[in-house]
Design a protein around this motif. Structure first.
Motif, PDB file in Angstrom:
ATOM      1  N   ARG A   1       0.675  -0.978   0.032  1.00 24.65           N
ATOM      2  CA  ARG A   1       0.136   0.106  -0.107  1.00 24.65           C
ATOM      3  C   ARG A   1       0.938   1.146  -0.023  1.00 24.65           C
ATOM      4  NH1 ARG A   1      -2.113   0.712   5.807  1.00 24.65           N
ATOM      5  NH2 ARG A   1      -0.319   0.898   7.202  1.00 24.65           N
ATOM      6  N   GLU A   2       0.036   1.469  -0.197  1.00 21.36           N
ATOM      7  CA  GLU A   2       0.916   3.933  -0.201  1.00 21.36           C
ATOM      8  C   GLU A   2       1.508   4.240   0.399  1.00 21.36           C
ATOM      9  OE1 GLU A   2       3.299   6.798  -2.303  1.00 21.36           O
ATOM     10  OE2 GLU A   2       1.111   7.286  -1.255  1.00 21.36           O
TER      11      GLU A   2
ATOM     12  N   TYR B   1       6.252   2.466  -0.735  1.00 24.32           N
ATOM     13  CA  TYR B   1       5.105   1.598  -0.827  1.00 24.32           C
ATOM     14  C   TYR B   1       5.592   0.802   0.472  1.00 24.32           C
ATOM     15  CZ  TYR B   1       2.090   2.926  -5.080  1.00 24.32           C
ATOM     16  OH  TYR B   1       2.037   2.516  -6.247  1.00 24.32           O
TER      17      TYR B   1
END
Length: 191
Positions: A27-28, A165
């Motif tokens: 995930r960012e 990320y």
């Protein structure tokens, strides 16, 4: 893991991917961070790095190294840095050597990765994993991306986008253990 850039060998990256492709288990992380840069030309500041527009860019204004600082309020696990650079458009403004540093703050940053870029155009993936297979991420309060040199001995630099990320939280609710790889999650339930 995400696709690596073409020609990745011994810290040299060539090519670049036209599309940003990242695994679902990442995930960012940088949305929750405080971003700063060492210098910038008016209108080409830190917001240009995060606007999801490949036509805008951060342009440094000063002596090298050019720095992008990403600070988090709490310690986070980071696994991948993805940069968008374009040698065809930016020529001497395109970074050729980048150092990635991590630490608790400015006072104790340590270099964790150095990468040479060879005329890149597109998304360039830089894994923060160590040489040990158990080191799949970096646990840190701060990440610094330092542009050490540019192509054609350029002075200032252009970076069009930066994404950072980390692993997603445990996808299985009520699981007492936090597995970080899909292989371990496969064996997390007895039948």
């Amino acid at each position: 893991m995400a696709e690596s850039s073409e020609g990745e060998e011994e810290g040299k990256l060539t090519g670049g991917n036209p599309q940003l492709v990242v695994d679902d288990d990442l995930r960012e992380m940088a949305k929750k961070a405080a971003w700063s840069v060492s210098s910038c030309k008016p209108g080409n500041g830190v917001t240009s790095l995060r606007d999801d527009n490949l036509d805008t860019y951060w342009q440094s204004d000063g002596a090298q190294p050019h720095l992008v600082n990403i600070q988090f309020q709490k310690k986070v696990k980071l696994q991948l840095v993805v940069l968008y650079v374009d040698f065809k458009l930016d020529e001497s403004y395109t970074p050729s050597k980048i150092s990635i540093r991590a630490g608790d703050g400015f006072h104790n940053l340590k270099e964790i990765k150095t990468v040479e870029l060879v005329k890149p155009t597109g998304w360039v993936y830089i894994s923060l994993s160590g040489t040990d297979p158990r080191e799949t991420f970096v646990n840190t309060f701060m990440l610094q991306i330092a542009v050490l040199s540019n192509h054609l001995n350029g002075r200032d630099t252009h970076l069009r986008q930066i994404k950072v990320y980390g692993p997603r939280p445990n996808p299985i609710p009520h699981q007492p253990f936090h597995f970080t790889s899909t292989e371990f999650i496969t064996y997390s339930i007895l039948r």
